[in-house]
Design an enzyme around this catalytic site. Structure first.
Site, mmCIF file in Angstrom:
data_model
loop_
_atom_site.group_PDB
_atom_site.id
_atom_site.type_symbol
_atom_site.label_atom_id
_atom_site.label_comp_id
_atom_site.label_asym_id
_atom_site.label_seq_id
_atom_site.Cartn_x
_atom_site.Cartn_y
_atom_site.Cartn_z
ATOM 1 N N SER A 39 0.815 -1.224 0.000
ATOM 2 C CA SER A 39 0.000 0.000 0.000
ATOM 3 C C SER A 39 0.848 1.274 0.000
ATOM 4 O O SER A 39 1.420 1.603 -1.010
ATOM 5 C CB SER A 39 -1.088 0.004 1.071
ATOM 6 N N HIS A 78 4.383 14.454 5.586
ATOM 7 C CA HIS A 78 4.308 15.888 5.289
ATOM 8 C C HIS A 78 4.874 16.603 6.508
ATOM 9 O O HIS A 78 4.441 16.343 7.633
ATOM 10 C CB HIS A 78 2.868 16.318 5.029
ATOM 11 N N CYS A 90 -1.553 -3.682 3.757
ATOM 12 C CA CYS A 90 -2.410 -4.850 3.702
ATOM 13 C C CYS A 90 -1.492 -6.065 3.678
ATOM 14 O O CYS A 90 -0.310 -5.962 3.370
ATOM 15 C CB CYS A 90 -3.324 -4.806 2.480
#
Lengths: 123, 123
Positions: free
Chosen positions: A63, A68, A83
């Site tokens: 995934s 940030h 996952c």
């Protein structure tokens, strides 16, 4: 309760502000967090903002990891979506918290795709 | 309460399963969701899994959009992280829900970086 994915959100306060504005450091840290905890990296994008701050996204076969940063606030927002069983997002989270020297880290884990029923069941 | 970022998580069930396995469709949809709602795209990674499923991450100047699909469950997990006032994540979410024809969509919005105090206040 079964989930297709685990989504870890990290609120990282009181980080080392110099690290939060250091793109090569952040890119290396995020890739290590992925690879050392069993993920397979399939691509990455890192971008330096002016006057400060970095955005980084790492796509993995399991995934993604995103970061940030706001060096002016010693703050970073991170999320790790996984996952499968091979990659532990909380272990990756620990590496990132340590890498940014955050002394005020909050981790929230959210199950994604809970108790999904297959569209068609084989007969 | 002031937040540095808004993080929208989408649980998209009962989507069109064919769309969820169509990389060009998903890539176009995610880029339109970014651009039509005011974001500036700085990079993208899309990956087709075998036998099915797509992962896509779009880095934007305002943060990111990610999608992971499970066509076999008609399910997609999406998250949209934004900072600044120019880009409305809920509007991008509406475009994605419509694009995937989800008839069972759940949207959760989480404020990120709430009430952060600057490291150094100018004197």
């Amino acid at each position: 309760m079964e989930a297709l994915g685990r989504h870890v959100l990290l609120e990282l306060r009181s980080c080392n502000p110099a690290s939060l504005d250091d793109l090569p450091l952040l890119e290396g840290m995020m890739l290590r967090a992925a690879e050392e905890t069993g993920a397979t990296v399939i691509g990455k994008i890192f971008h330096q903002f002016s006057p400060q701050g970095v955005t980084g996204v790492v796509a993995i076969a399991e995934s993604h990891l995103c970061i940030h940063t706001w060096p002016e606030f010693s703050y970073a927002a991170v999320d790790i979506f996984t996952c499968g069983e091979n990659f532990d997002p909380t272990e990756a989270a620990r590496l990132i918290i340590a890498g940014l020297e955050s002394s005020d880290a909050q981790l929230t884990e959210i199950d994604r795709g809970v108790d999904i029923v297959p569209v068609a069941t084989p007969v």
